[in-house]
Scaffold this active site. Structure first.
Site: not given
Ligand code: THU
Length: 134
Positions: A55, A57, A88
């Site tokens: 992710c 973050e 997440c």
């Molecule tokens: N994702 C993030 O980068 N941060 C979050 O807090 C939630 C999800 C990304 C992971 C993945 O590449 C995409 O969003 C879909 O889940």
């Protein structure tokens, strides 16, 4: 808007443009303000083996730590959703490792509107390893 928030929003938007998200097509940008006053950006980086995706973050936090900083003063994350994008669960645990419960977290939507909360509100019970007690 407060100066730090402006800087974080700018960095998160810039990072979001670099997102590698060919599988979900959901581009996320994040930025953390380090204890040194520097802003670190991160984007999501996906993988053909989906579980290896990282992710935005976490990538922002890891960039901060690689620069020698271990304290997060403020966080901002922005996605392409109509609603405000909350970090997440995995990212909440990673943020909590380097932030205080009162550390502000700003969650953005596709239009750049922000809703603010704190690390402690997002993760009230933080897992911490009690060293030497295994
Ligand atoms: N994702 C993030 O980068 N941060 C979050 O807090 C939630 C999800 C990304 C992971 C993945 O590449 C995409 O969003 C879909 O889940």
């Amino acid at each position: 808007m407060a100066d730090n928030k402006k800087k974080l929003l700018l960095a998160a938007k810039k990072a979001r443009k670099k997102a590698y998200a060919p599988y979900s097509n959901f581009h996320v940008g994040a930025a953390v303000l380090g204890g040194n006053g520097k802003v670190y950006g991160g984007c999501n980086v996906e993988n053909a083996s989906f579980g290896l995706t990282c992710c935005a973050e976490r990538n922002a936090v890891f960039a901060m730590v690689a620069d020698g900083q271990r304290r997060i003063r403020e966080v901002l994350v922005i996605g392409e959703s109509d609603g405000f994008l909350p970090p997440c669960g995995a990212c909440r645990q990673v943020l909590a490792e380097f932030a205080a419960p009162a550390t502000p977290v700003h969650m953005g939507n596709r239009k750049g509107a922000l809703r603010s909360t704190t690390v402690g509100e997002l993760l009230p019970f933080i897992f911490r390893l009690e060293k030497g007690k295994a």
